[in-house]
Design an enzyme around this catalytic site. Structure first.
Site, PDB file in Angstrom:
ATOM      1  N   ASP A 197      -2.083  12.146  -1.281  1.00 27.77           N
ATOM      2  CA  ASP A 197      -1.962  10.170  -2.007  1.00 27.77           C
ATOM      3  C   ASP A 197      -0.961  10.690  -2.659  1.00 27.77           C
ATOM      4  OD1 ASP A 197      -1.679   7.259  -1.902  1.00 27.77           O
ATOM      5  OD2 ASP A 197      -2.694   7.300  -0.127  1.00 27.77           O
ATOM      6  N   HIS A 256      -0.701   3.876  -5.165  1.00 31.22           N
ATOM      7  CA  HIS A 256      -1.297   4.011  -4.291  1.00 31.22           C
ATOM      8  C   HIS A 256      -2.520   4.780  -4.118  1.00 31.22           C
ATOM      9  CE1 HIS A 256      -1.292   4.635   0.304  1.00 31.22           C
ATOM     10  NE2 HIS A 256      -0.831   3.297   0.921  1.00 31.22           N
ATOM     11  N   SER A 445      -3.055   1.188   5.633  1.00 30.81           N
ATOM     12  CA  SER A 445      -3.046   2.028   4.042  1.00 30.81           C
ATOM     13  C   SER A 445      -4.679   1.314   3.567  1.00 30.81           C
ATOM     14  CB  SER A 445      -2.378   2.433   3.319  1.00 30.81           C
ATOM     15  OG  SER A 445      -0.996   3.140   3.192  1.00 30.81           O
TER      16      SER A 445
END
Length: 730
Positions: A197, A256, A445
């Site tokens: 990520d 994220h 996600s």
């Protein structure tokens, strides 16, 4: 993949009253009065209020019985007394009246006290009994409680709380039922989840990361001043307007990767933020996403490295991951590069979990549409497929992603149309890192790490699970889509996967590992055949029972003995192949099985062959014969052969030129694919054709006279000739 949450939603969330989660707060009994040590890695110096309350409750118990186990060598006399329910000796040792309530397993007995004692008093009494030398063990018969997990992390049960973890109830039909799963395991430090990520922030609610890597090769994308390096931390991924293509909007740093890692394994019961799905597993952070995203070439390298595959120019990964989380993707079919990477990591035993994408399409993004991955779509709190979530035939199942359901026009009562998002970890920085905090996000996600964490819990229970077994368990344990939701529409049939993630059911489905001592046996008719096995239960469980069964398709019924144990037996019949199954049931009701086969084999039986006669120098051919009661193919072998003779595998004995004169014996035997027959013998008489008749003897199998008889006849012939010669001379 993430969908932004508006500030309007953030304000609305402060007013939400979520459903109450009923849990049983309890703590296991401790064997000693000393307080337990906090396990390594927890960022707290004090035990939780739950644990403290449970310790107090345990200490306040009263004890009415003791469990006493007699010493195997020094306690013979005492054991005999207890068998007769005579407690005189033990009562004298205890200086308190005791009575036998019942016999327990092995050498143990349950003894009743004449009056209730405190736990401390009962332990002291038990110590006196053990000190006698005649007692191997003694302990209070304490009450145990069901072990239920209710994290004290403020974000878990707050408003809106981690609704995505709750058991499905009322209007919350989308929860993954993590409390039920946590009763079985919080994960194992031997299981590693790679999160590929944006990298990580050293958040106080995350455990120390395993040594990861920054795979971003472009300095422009990396925003850290260099290309690939060993620092997988997240410097931010903000972008000004136009940086990601003409007309692209400006964006703040997303953090994220930290949000995804928080869902996988945020710490539990440390009084900070929320908790993760699998708080005790390890995280391997791999940075591939920066400003404007990340390149396929970097991502596939990271996938391989995560699984322990060496990448040229990079240090070796000494912590290969069993689970790889990819909360990323783009439109299009699975590329050859992604499919090759998936194939490689699957071959190493890693399981790849991928987000399906956020376009709201009936087509799945890559690499979620690659073969061999677990493709995860998202649903809202009411269990409806999220309006942004992509679906398609490649979808494995759905997990909580937040937001609003496709058909949930009013969404969730008391909320705006966006619906509650997923609470996890974040950072307050808009560009560069500032204060580590929490964040609300929604998207596939956010759904994906729920599944990755659940798989990590499953592997913690049974590390031997294969990818195909994990996928089957996830599918079979998934809950059905709620009535009236988008995935129940006929137009979406076959596009939404098996249903909604249920972590408790998935973990309950993880079965014991059953092993049979001899999976394939070959035995003789009439033999006593032992069927023996054992089972290893998942972590935190025990084996409740065993059961042996014979296959219905076996040639004939068999009388199995001791079928409700791990060790059964039967008497082998005359012939045939037989199949059996050992089933082991654990304390959670999960059943594991293993098979065994037994072949009853009768070795070939040789048939008698008559004695053979052949002239000196002549050719002899004889077909040997044997029969096999099982119908197995037979091969013939010679233990001894005269010079110049051969025996073919089909049993044809051939002697091209028999020599010398005399009797020869061929020792031979027959075999099937398992065993050999007893040895047999072929007798051959080689004769001088000028002196001896080769007529076969009557009543026999053909052939000539024995060698000794030939010599006697020859000697008699010579003597007669000499006599005739002497008479002639006279």
């Amino acid at each position: 993949m993430e969908v932004a949450v508006t500030s309007r939603i953030m304000r609305a969330l402060e007013c939400i009253m979520m459903l109450a989660l009923a849990t049983v707060l309890a703590s296991p009994h401790r064997a000693t009065a000393a307080p337990p040590h906090l396990k390594a890695g927890l960022r707290t110096a004090q035990p939780s209020a739950q644990a403290a309350a449970a310790e107090t409750s345990a200490a306040q118990q009263t004890v009415e019985r003791l469990i006493v186990t007699v010493h195997p060598t020094r306690g013979g006399k005492l054991n005999a007394q207890l068998e007769r329910k005579n407690t005189d000796r033990l009562s004298a040792l205890a200086t308190s009246a005791l009575s036998v309530e019942r016999r327990l397993s092995s050498r143990s007995h349950l003894l009743k006290l004449d009056k209730p004692l405190s736990v401390a008093e009962a332990r002291a009494l038990a110590a006196r009994l053990k000190a006698s030398g005649e007692v191997e063990a003694a302990e209070p018969d304490l009450l145990m409680q069901a072990q239920s997990i209710a994290p004290n992390d403020p974000g878990f049960a707050g408003s809106p709380g981690q609704w995505n973890y709750f058991a499905p109830s009322g209007l919350n039909l989308g929860g993954a039922d993590l409390p039920g799963a946590w009763d079985m395991t919080l994960g194992s430090g031997s299981v590693t989840v790679a999160v590929i990520d944006t990298g990580y922030r050293p958040h106080p609610d995350l455990q120390a990361m395993l040594p990861g890597y920054d795979f971003i090769s472009s300095i422009t994308v990396a925003l850290d001043g260099n290309g690939r390096d060993s620092d997988a931390s997240d410097p931010g991924d903000h972008a000004p307007a136009g940086a990601c293509g003409s007309g692209s909007s400006a964006s703040d740093s997303s953090w994220h990767g930290t949000h995804v890692m928080g869902t996988v394994a945020a710490l539990m019961n440390n009084g900070l933020y929320g908790t993760g799905v699998a708080p005790d597993v390890r995280i391997l952070p791999l940075r591939v996403l920066g400003r404007c995203g990340g390149y396929t070439s970097d991502i596939v390298d990271a996938m391989r490295w995560a699984a322990g595959i060496d990448i040229a120019g990079l240090p070796r990964n000494t912590n290969p991951a069993r689970v790889i989380n990819l909360s990323l993707g783009s439109t299009g079919s699975c590329s050859a590069a992604f499919q090759s990477a998936v194939n490689d990591v699957n071959a190493r035993g890693a399981i790849v979990v991928v987000a399906t994408g956020n376009g709201g399409y009936d087509a799945v993004n890559q690499p979620a549409n690659c073969s061999g991955v677990v493709a995860v779509t998202a649903h809202a709190i009411d269990g409806d497929n999220a309006d942004y979530a992509n679906i398609g035939p490649e979808v494995t199942l759905s997990a909580p992603g937040g937001g609003c359901g496709t058909l949930s026009y009013a969404c969730y009562p008391g909320l705006t149309a966006d619906g509650p998002p997923v609470y996890s970890l974040g950072n307050s920085g808009l560009t560069t890192p500032q204060t580590d905090t929490y964040a609300y996000k929604r998207g596939t996600s956010m759904a994906t790490p729920h599944v990755a964490g659940t798989i990590a819990l499953m592997l913690s229970l049974n590390p031997a699970l294969t990818r195909s077994e994990v996928i089957a368990l996830l599918r079979n344990s998934a809950r059905a889509w709620p009535a009236g939701s988008a995935c129940t529409l006929s137009e979406n049939s076959g596009l939404c996967g098996a249903g909604l993630l249920d972590a408790r059911l998935a973990l309950s489905s993880v079965s014991p590992v059953v092993t049979v001592a001899q999976p394939a046996q070959v035995v003789s008719p009439g033999a006593t055949v032992a069927l023996s096995g054992s089972a290893q239960p998942p972590q935190g469980r025990s084996i409740a029972g065993y059961a042996w069964s014979a296959a219905a398709a076996n040639p004939q019924p068999l009388s199995l003995m001791n079928t409700q144990t791990a060790n059964a037996s039967f008497t082998a019949p005359a012939s045939g192949r037989y199949a059996f199954t050992l089933a082991a049931t654990d304390s959670a009701g999960a059943v594991g099985t293993a098979g065994a086969t037994v072949r009853v084999n009768s070795v070939p039986l040789t048939l008698p062959v008559a004695e053979q006669g052949v002239n000196f120098g002549a050719r002899l051919s004889v077909q040997l014969q044997a029969v096999d009661a099982d119908g197995d193919a037979i091969t013939y072998h010679a233990a001894t052969l005269p010079s110049g003779a051969t025996l073919s595998p089909s049993g044809l004995y051939s002697w091209i030129a028999a020599s010398p004169v005399g009797t020869r014996r061929l020792t031979w035997y027959a075999s099937d694919d398992v065993g050999n027959s007893l040895p047999a013998e072929l007798v051959i008489h080689v004769a001088d054709s000028g002196n001896v008749s080769l007529a076969a003897p009557t009543g026999g199998g053909g052939g000539s006279m024995e060698g000794d008889a030939l010599l006697l006849l020859a000697a008699a012939g010579i003597a007669a000739t000499r006599r005739r010669h002497r008479l002639h001379r006279r």
